[in-house]
Structure formats: C-alpha cells, structure tokens
Scaffold this motif. Structure first.
Motif, PDB file in Angstrom:
ATOM      1  N   PRO A  82      26.561  82.872   0.637  1.00  0.00           N
ATOM      2  CA  PRO A  82      27.613  83.884   0.972  1.00  0.00           C
ATOM      3  C   PRO A  82      27.799  85.060  -0.460  1.00  0.00           C
ATOM      4  O   PRO A  82      27.992  84.111  -1.418  1.00  0.00           O
ATOM      5  N   LYS A  83      27.275  85.936  -0.574  1.00  0.00           N
ATOM      6  CA  LYS A  83      27.755  87.151  -1.678  1.00  0.00           C
ATOM      7  C   LYS A  83      29.100  87.480  -1.620  1.00  0.00           C
ATOM      8  O   LYS A  83      29.500  88.750  -1.036  1.00  0.00           O
ATOM      9  N   VAL A  84      30.279  86.449  -1.263  1.00  0.00           N
ATOM     10  CA  VAL A  84      31.707  87.205  -1.427  1.00  0.00           C
ATOM     11  C   VAL A  84      32.281  86.025  -2.082  1.00  0.00           C
ATOM     12  O   VAL A  84      32.376  84.644  -2.863  1.00  0.00           O
ATOM     13  N   ALA A  85      33.782  86.598  -2.469  1.00  0.00           N
ATOM     14  CA  ALA A  85      34.580  85.416  -3.640  1.00  0.00           C
ATOM     15  C   ALA A  85      35.080  85.743  -3.093  1.00  0.00           C
ATOM     16  O   ALA A  85      36.121  86.376  -1.891  1.00  0.00           O
ATOM     17  N   VAL A  86      36.512  84.236  -3.082  1.00  0.00           N
ATOM     18  CA  VAL A  86      38.093  83.748  -2.462  1.00  0.00           C
ATOM     19  C   VAL A  86      38.186  85.192  -2.918  1.00  0.00           C
ATOM     20  O   VAL A  86      38.614  85.830  -4.511  1.00  0.00           O
ATOM     21  N   GLY A  87      39.125  85.719  -2.786  1.00  0.00           N
ATOM     22  CA  GLY A  87      40.829  86.876  -2.537  1.00  0.00           C
ATOM     23  C   GLY A  87      39.862  88.117  -2.805  1.00  0.00           C
ATOM     24  O   GLY A  87      40.062  89.195  -2.455  1.00  0.00           O
ATOM     25  N   ASP A  88      38.188  88.109  -2.065  1.00  0.00           N
ATOM     26  CA  ASP A  88      37.823  89.533  -1.750  1.00  0.00           C
ATOM     27  C   ASP A  88      38.183  89.967  -0.516  1.00  0.00           C
ATOM     28  O   ASP A  88      38.328  89.591   0.944  1.00  0.00           O
TER      29      ASP A  88
END
Length: 610
Positions: free
Chosen positions: A101-107
């Motif tokens: 996935p192309k997300v990060a923790v906190g998004d």
C-alpha cells in the motif's frame, strides 16, 4: 506430532499437531442495497458479519494505524478517531490492497471499495471471518495525524467466559449472534477487530516460532504453570487471556522469547485475525524482552531396582538431520539414560525422499552412536518396518515407533514373525502372558490405523520380571476446528479416529490382563490427546490402564505448547500392578517452552519397580 513440512496444525481444540493449510476463501453474503458513505463502525456492525458484506461502500474515512507490506495479505488498517457509543461495533478495519500500500501510519484517508468477509484457511476450516474492504480506491487527505489511542487489553477488560454457545439452527455458528463484549472473551476481541490495541508487561506463554510469532497472556494468574506458561486443563474452561503477537517490523528485530519471559512496557498495534492463531496483535511497537532465565529440566536417575521407561517424539528424525547430538544429549543428560525409550517419528533411511525405502537402520544407528558418544549406554533397538506410504506423516518419510533399550539393564524377548501386517497376539506360557510375536504390531489391519502409525508392542524382561510395552503415535489433530472458530463449541473431527485407535489398544491390553491379571503393561507415546480427553478415557477403560501424568500437580501436566496453551499430548499409561506399586513420573520440559527446541514435544519418564 506435526511434521517438519507442516509445523502448524490446521486447528487444535487444544496441540498441536500435522495437516496442510487450506487455501483462504472469501465469503459474500446478501446485504442491504448499495451504501454511499458509511463509517467504519457501520461496516463492522454488531455481529461477526458485516451488514455490508458483498456491497460497495464509498468514502469510508479513517486514520491509518498500521501498514503490512509483506506476505500474501498486503494492506493497511485504518480507524475512525470518532467512535460511536456501541461497544460491540469495532472502529477499525483492514483494507486489502494485494500489493504494497502507498499510505503511511498517521495518514487520514478515505476508502471506497467492496466489503468482504475473508475466511483465513477457507470456509472448510470453520474459522471466523475477517471483515475487510477489498479492491479499494484510496485517497490520502492529509498526513502526520495522531493515531487513535490504543485500547488496552488486560485482565480487567477480557471476560472470563470464553465464547457464547452457537446457534443450533445454524450448525452452532456464532456469526449471526449479537456481540456481547462484556460477557465473552471472543466477543470482546471481535469488537476490537482491526482497532489499535495495547498490552502491557505481557508474559510469554508460547515461545517464538520459526514464523516470527509468539504468544502472551494478559491474565498471568490464569491457570499458570510453575514455569510461566498457561496450562490447558479442560474443554469447558478456556484460557481467555492468550493473544498471538506478530510484528510489522523487521523479522530480525523480533525477540527470541521462551515461555515465562516478559514483553515489558507496551506492545501496540492493530488487532488482526488469522488461521494460525485467531486474534493477533500485529505490533507497530514491541515491548522489550525480559528473560525469565528458563532452564531445561533434568530428571533424576533410576534407583536400585527401578525400571525407567520413557517416551520421546523426535520430530521426523532422519539421517540428514543435524540434531542427533542434541537428541543424544537430551536422552543422556536430561533423561538420565532410561532403560527403555519409545521413540516416535523415526523416519526411514532416506527421510522425506519418496523412493520406496522403509528401513530405518541408518537413522537409528546414528542416534545410538550419538548417545554412546555423549557418554550414554550402547542401546540396542527393535522396530517393525511399515508398508511404504501407509502410516501417514511426512510423505516419503515412513515414520514409525522404535524401542531403544539398554541391554546391560534390560533384555528383549524376541519372538519371530512380526511384520507390518501381522497382528501380535497374546498367549499363555508357563501360566504367564506372552506375545505371539515380539516385536509386533497391534491389530494393524484395523481401519482405525488407516494412514496412521500402527502401535509397536514388545516384551521386555527386567530382573526376571516381564514388562509389556506398547508404543503409540495416534492420529493428529489436523482438521479440527480452532478454539476461535465460528462454531462454538468447535468440532473435533479428528478424535473419531483416535477413539477407534484407543479402543483397539485397550482391547489388546485387556487380552494381556485376561491371561495374567497382574501383568505389568505400559502403553505410552504421542497420544495426540489430553489426559482429560475421551481418547484417554477409552484407553483407561475400567481401570485396565491409567494415565500416570495425572499423578503430577495440574500445573505440571503438559508436554506440548500450542497457541499459548501448555497441554499434555504425550502420555504414559500403566496397568493396575504398576499403579498400585511405588512409581514416579516426570514430564521433562526440555523443548516445548523454548524457541530453540529440537522437537516440539517434551519427553516423559516413568520409573517403577516391576
């Protein structure tokens, strides 16, 4: 009990132990009409099945709490920072992306996709399903947002009752029942599915395994063993505090933990559900490992006039293994060189190579030589080669039971004619019971032994007294529904065959005792079932046998650790003449509690005066 090629059991109503995993499946159920924008708690609903299963949802909002970039279940967890007032509805959900996935923790994200109920292990496993959003379109709204505070899981929050009874009209399924998180442990965990959770100062009750997993308990006072584990003592009293721990970090950073160690501080991450452990905390943050200094046990040596008999599952031992010296050390130093050792899972001379070989002389000779080199006796041995491919276990391995015995202390009475298909019988010789063949097999044509190990029986003499020993390796628990199954109580389908096997062995013991009431009979091995199980009750009958592990305190009755439950799979059962006399029993804990185990079973030792 499990083979090296299938180290995880498909399911165990407790330990553990020899089946292949079933391919995971996704279940789509009839649901309401297409939903536009819904919240995560709407997607999760107040039962185990989403009210939106099979339907598309749009712009479901949440904060990313964890990202999984490895394995076959890539995706991320997100959580609504603004929960509703219903404790039954989870505020977290897993988004399956199939690729990294192309997300990060906190998004902060919005997700549109299809809600599905994914059953780890496939529907035939009986597992619960995991609510997730699939085929997603993900929009990152902003980054660097605070992650919703982790919900604490501790002894005070997890109910003592394990699971509600399933609906009889739905094959005892709990899927449609309203969740009662304050009443049942499984409902409590389900109400947190996908959410950010936290445990603190959690004691390890299942050692780190080769898959970078371990088990902790949030209830350290729940059925504790004296060595820090959690003992499994009955079907009706489950250990509710157990949780599996995995990590989203590097595998190299995962701690090598033994039972009794502690993950100090906080361990935090999303609560997942998988086929190998049910509810699993997948950690973003792992507590620091504090060692309890657990040591491998050593039993005492046999005293003058005592016969020492042991059982030890050496986990698919074959000539190519590098564990011979370690097994020899276990037998010589920790078991103190028993007079008779029943070995389970001795493979043929070519191991898992499926070439028609059934002999095991090379395998046994390597072990005997290693024992002698470790300072032990030069053991002799007896066994019966199986029919190729007929006894289950690792394909090509032809596992079987083998007797080792110290000829300086005990003699073996050889009676010719024993082979893979000839049944040993009982006759009378000079007023005493005797076998018709020795070594031999117990009722090998009985359908109870289909694709399973046939019992090995032998006649020994110690100080002029005959002792009959029956070495067993019963059918594994593979195929049973897990403790966290969608069906409560879970179905233990594998025990049907073990009950048949126990019936056959018990009938053979009765034959011996009918000829000689005071005969010394020992039935031992990897029974693959618990001391309180129906299998053991059938073996014991009306007192013809008795499981001597029950002479130990409850906190000591285990030989195997599975999913954080310390349980008894290996047993030594004795006839009345032995039970009435002076005997001692020891479950020698050298393997099951340790991350660097050479077998997944602990050996058992019985000492008595024939």
């Amino acid at each position: 009990m499990p083979s090296k090629s299938s180290a995880r059991l498909a399911a165990l109503t407790v330990a553990a132990v020899c089946s292949a995993a079933v391919a995971a499946q996704t279940v789509a159920l009839p649901t309401p009409a297409h939903a536009d924008s819904v919240r995560i708690h709407d997607v999760q609903g107040d039962t185990r099945i989403s009210p939106y299963a099979g339907q598309k949802v749009t712009d479901v909002a949440g904060i990313v709490t964890g990202v999984r970039t490895y394995g076959s279940s890539k995706g991320f967890w997100m959580q609504d920072p603004d929960p509703d007032a219903d404790a039954a509805t989870s505020e977290g959900v897993f988004v399956f992306t199939s690729s990294a996935p192309k997300v990060a923790v906190g998004d902060a994200v919005t997700v549109s996709g299809t809600v599905s109920e994914y059953v780890p292990g496939g529907t035939s496993s009986g597992n619960q399903s995991l609510t997730q959003i699939t085929r997603p379109t993900v929009t990152v709204v902003s980054g660097g947002n605070p992650v919703p505070a982790a919900t604490v899981i501790d002894a005070g929050s997890v109910p003592d009752a394990y699971a509600p009874a399933g609906d009889p009209a739905a094959n005892n399924s709990v899927n449609a029942l309203l969740l009662r998180p304050a009443a049942y442990a499984l409902d409590h965990y389900e109400s947190l599915e996908g959410m950010n959770v936290r445990v603190a100062d959690a004691r390890v009750v299942g050692a780190t395994d080769p898959y970078t997993e371990l088990w902790v308990t949030v209830k350290p006072r729940e059925n504790p063993s004296r060595r820090g584990g959690t003992v499994y003592g009955s079907y009706g009293s489950q250990n509710t505090g157990r949780l599996q721990i995995q990590s989203l970090g590097a595998a190299a950073d995962f701690p090598d933990a033994n039972v009794g160690d502690t993950l100090t501080g906080t361990t935090t991450g999303p609560l997942d559900y998988n086929q190998y452990g049910g509810y699993t905390l997948v950690a973003n943050e792992l507590g620091a490992l504090r060692s309890a200094g657990l040591q491998r046990e050593t039993t005492r040596g046999q005293r003058n006039g005592e016969l020492a008999v042991a059982t030890y599952n050496v986990e698919n031992l074959d000539p190519s293994d590098d564990t011979f010296a370690a097994h020899a050390d276990a037998i010589v130093r920790h078991l103190r060189s028993p007079d008779i050792v029943s070995l389970e899972e001795i493979q043929d001379d070519t191991g898992a190579t499926d070439d028609g070989t059934v002999t095991a002389g090379r395998t046994v000779a390597r072990l005997i030589d290693a024992i002698a080199a470790a300072g032990g006796p030069v053991y002799d041995w007896r066994s019966v080669d199986p029919v190729d491919g007929a006894d289950g276990g690792e394909p090509g391995g032809n596992i079987r039971q083998v007797f080792l015995f110290n000829p300086e202390r005990v003699s073996f009475t050889d009676r010719a004619g024993g082979d893979a298909t000839t049944a040993a019988g009982v006759t009378k010789v000079r007023g005493k019971a005797a076998l018709t063949v020795s070594p031999g097999r117990v009722d090998p044509a009985n359908p109870a032994w289909e694709n399973s190990r046939k019992p090995l029986v032998g006649e020994f003499v110690f100080r002029g007294r005959t002792v009959f020993v029956i070495a067993n390796h019963f059918n594994s628990k593979g195929g049973d529904q897990g403790l966290t199954a969608a069906y409560q109580p879970p179905v233990r389908s594998s025990e049907t065959q073990r009950h048949q096997q126990a019936t056959a062995v018990h009938a053979f013991v009765e034959e011996i005792l009918d000829v000689q009431k005071n005969a010394d009979v020992v039935a031992l091995g990897d029974i693959n079932d618990f001391e309180f199980s129906g299998t053991t009750r059938i073996l014991e009958g009306d007192g013809e046998l008795w499981s001597a592990i029950k002479s130990l305190p409850r906190s000591e009755r285990y030989s195997y650790v599975y999913q954080g439950n310390s349980q008894a799979l290996d047993q030594i059962l004795v006839s009345p003449s032995i039970r009435r006399g002076a005997f001692s029993y020891d479950s020698v804990h050298i393997n099951a509690e340790f991350h660097d185990q050479i077998s997944d079973h602990d050996p058992q030792v019985l000492r008595f005066r024939p």
